[in-house]
Design a protein around this motif. Structure first.
Motif, PDB file in Angstrom:
ATOM      1  N   ALA A   1       0.757  -1.103  -0.094  1.00 36.61           N
ATOM      2  CA  ALA A   1       0.231   0.106  -0.114  1.00 36.61           C
ATOM      3  C   ALA A   1       0.706   0.977   0.003  1.00 36.61           C
ATOM      4  O   ALA A   1       2.129   1.266   0.575  1.00 36.61           O
ATOM      5  CB  ALA A   1      -0.960  -0.221   1.269  1.00 36.61           C
ATOM      6  N   ILE A   2       0.368   2.376  -0.736  1.00 41.40           N
ATOM      7  CA  ILE A   2       0.922   3.507  -0.671  1.00 41.40           C
ATOM      8  C   ILE A   2       0.567   4.346   0.487  1.00 41.40           C
ATOM      9  O   ILE A   2      -0.757   4.283   0.695  1.00 41.40           O
ATOM     10  CB  ILE A   2       0.701   4.371  -1.977  1.00 41.40           C
ATOM     11  CG1 ILE A   2       1.379   3.551  -3.242  1.00 41.40           C
ATOM     12  CG2 ILE A   2       1.006   5.679  -1.881  1.00 41.40           C
ATOM     13  CD1 ILE A   2       0.983   4.073  -4.457  1.00 41.40           C
ATOM     14  N   THR A   3       1.242   5.285   1.245  1.00 42.41           N
ATOM     15  CA  THR A   3       0.702   5.873   2.360  1.00 42.41           C
ATOM     16  C   THR A   3       1.395   7.551   2.374  1.00 42.41           C
ATOM     17  O   THR A   3       2.205   7.598   1.467  1.00 42.41           O
ATOM     18  CB  THR A   3       1.511   5.254   3.599  1.00 42.41           C
ATOM     19  OG1 THR A   3       2.913   5.224   3.443  1.00 42.41           O
ATOM     20  CG2 THR A   3       0.874   3.913   3.658  1.00 42.41           C
ATOM     21  N   ALA A   4       0.667   7.954   3.330  1.00 45.24           N
ATOM     22  CA  ALA A   4       1.340   9.149   3.493  1.00 45.24           C
ATOM     23  C   ALA A   4       2.327   9.090   4.894  1.00 45.24           C
ATOM     24  O   ALA A   4       2.177   8.375   5.639  1.00 45.24           O
ATOM     25  CB  ALA A   4       0.106  10.279   4.012  1.00 45.24           C
ATOM     26  N   ASP A   5       3.223  10.089   4.894  1.00 50.56           N
ATOM     27  CA  ASP A   5       4.429   9.850   6.106  1.00 50.56           C
ATOM     28  C   ASP A   5       3.576  10.223   7.304  1.00 50.56           C
ATOM     29  O   ASP A   5       3.826   9.488   8.494  1.00 50.56           O
ATOM     30  CB  ASP A   5       5.480  10.836   5.898  1.00 50.56           C
ATOM     31  CG  ASP A   5       6.517  10.346   4.857  1.00 50.56           C
ATOM     32  OD1 ASP A   5       6.260   9.028   4.359  1.00 50.56           O
ATOM     33  OD2 ASP A   5       7.291  11.235   4.381  1.00 50.56           O
ATOM     34  N   SER A   6       2.753  11.041   7.572  1.00 52.02           N
ATOM     35  CA  SER A   6       2.064  11.502   9.021  1.00 52.02           C
ATOM     36  C   SER A   6       0.685  12.038   8.893  1.00 52.02           C
ATOM     37  O   SER A   6       0.106  12.392   9.747  1.00 52.02           O
ATOM     38  CB  SER A   6       3.175  12.824   9.526  1.00 52.02           C
ATOM     39  OG  SER A   6       3.092  14.008   8.510  1.00 52.02           O
ATOM     40  N   ILE A   7       0.343  12.115   7.669  1.00 51.08           N
ATOM     41  CA  ILE A   7      -1.295  12.769   7.506  1.00 51.08           C
ATOM     42  C   ILE A   7      -2.305  11.613   7.393  1.00 51.08           C
ATOM     43  O   ILE A   7      -2.172  10.992   6.359  1.00 51.08           O
ATOM     44  CB  ILE A   7      -1.314  13.745   6.274  1.00 51.08           C
ATOM     45  CG1 ILE A   7      -0.309  15.024   6.576  1.00 51.08           C
ATOM     46  CG2 ILE A   7      -2.740  14.274   6.177  1.00 51.08           C
ATOM     47  CD1 ILE A   7      -0.142  16.062   5.203  1.00 51.08           C
ATOM     48  N   ALA A   8      -3.241  11.681   8.525  1.00 46.40           N
ATOM     49  CA  ALA A   8      -4.225  10.745   8.318  1.00 46.40           C
ATOM     50  C   ALA A   8      -5.383  11.638   8.139  1.00 46.40           C
ATOM     51  O   ALA A   8      -5.619  12.668   8.813  1.00 46.40           O
ATOM     52  CB  ALA A   8      -4.376  10.026   9.866  1.00 46.40           C
ATOM     53  N   GLY A   9      -6.634  10.901   7.384  1.00 50.46           N
ATOM     54  CA  GLY A   9      -7.636  11.735   7.003  1.00 50.46           C
ATOM     55  C   GLY A   9      -7.629  12.988   6.222  1.00 50.46           C
ATOM     56  O   GLY A   9      -8.279  13.881   6.588  1.00 50.46           O
ATOM     57  N   GLY A  10      -6.684  12.975   5.449  1.00 47.47           N
ATOM     58  CA  GLY A  10      -6.227  14.190   4.489  1.00 47.47           C
ATOM     59  C   GLY A  10      -6.817  13.896   3.222  1.00 47.47           C
ATOM     60  O   GLY A  10      -7.144  12.831   2.920  1.00 47.47           O
TER      61      GLY A  10
END
Length: 275
Positions: free
Chosen positions: A263-272
């Protein structure tokens, strides 16, 4: 049956092909037999022809290949129409033993976009715009793509160089302060847009690999052309449903954004949001 002609494959005389014949020559074959013989193998729009009292002559030339390949299985007999119907071969997609065959789900709308993995091999500030980076992004093509991104105030240049990124690759080139940009880095941002960070592919993702969503890696059609994406505003329609979940995984309508490595993710941003 008051019919001028019917579509049949009876091996009449030396004829092998489906033939438009006078009903007198085909007697005692009835329209009911022809109907039961044809309907299982025809598309819905063709089924109406199969049971017409009188078929247009053009309709009698529609199905030769289908019946050439299956005629040996039929051995149609005028005396036993039930046997003819029972001998009809199974049709792909038809119910089997009372159960519907498993169907492949249609591709997601997001697959209209060409989203690929890239790696920044060179980066500098735009000579005429303090807020823009000029990046050279390796994407498995002959030469790295030039991509302009407005990340100067969000990401230090040292953290950008050499990192893997996710690129929307099917946009028309856009002139940004005198330099053409050939794509867009996809980034996550918080609601206030005070934090912006490029999405991060999982380790092992290769430059040029096309991203997929959910489990649809083998069910992606070719992406739409840049011209169509711009004309139909496809990106503008699909982008609002690109988001990061509580686990920071990038998604579209809840389907995780994936490569073959995960899966591709953001480093720190959830619910963005993602744009």
């Amino acid at each position: 049956v008051s019919s001028n002609c019917v579509l049949v494959s009876l091996g009449l005389g030396s004829s092998i092909h489906p033939t438009c014949v006078n009903m007198r020559a085909a007697a005692p074959v009835t329209r009911q037999l022809v109907c039961s013989f044809l309907r299982p193998a025809l598309a819905p729009q063709a089924q109406a022809y199969a049971c017409q009292p009188a078929l247009p002559r053009a309709a009698c030339r529609v199905f030769p290949k289908m019946y050439q390949s299956s005629r040996a299985s039929f051995a149609v007999s005028a005396e036993s129409p039930e046997a003819s119907a029972a001998a009809a071969p199974a049709v792909e997609g038809a119910p089997v033993d009372g159960e519907e065959a498993a169907a492949t789900p249609p591709p997601l709308a997001i697959s209209q976009l060409d989203i690929r993995i890239g790696r920044i091999v060179e980066i500098s500030k735009h000579p005429d715009a303090d807020s823009l980076y000029v990046e050279k992004v390796e994407m498995g093509e002959e030469e790295p793509r030039t991509i302009i991104s407005g990340l100067v105030e969000y990401q230090p240049i040292e953290q950008m160089e050499g990192r893997s990124v996710v690129v929307l690759a099917s946009l028309k080139p856009r002139n940004m302060r005198g330099i053409k940009s050939h794509g867009m880095l996809l980034c996550a941002s918080n609601k206030e847009h005070t934090q912006v960070e490029p999405l991060r592919p999982p380790e092992g993702s290769q430059p040029g690999e096309r991203v997929f969503f959910g489990e649809g890696s083998d069910n992606q059609p070719p992406p739409e052309t840049p011209n169509k994406i711009q004309k139909k505003k496809i990106w503008e329609e699909l982008q609002p449903d690109l988001k990061t979940g509580d686990d920071k995984v990038a998604t579209w309508q809840g389907h995780p954004m994936m490569t073959s490595a995960g899966a591709i993710t953001a480093d720190s941003i959830a619910g963005g949001g993602i744009s």
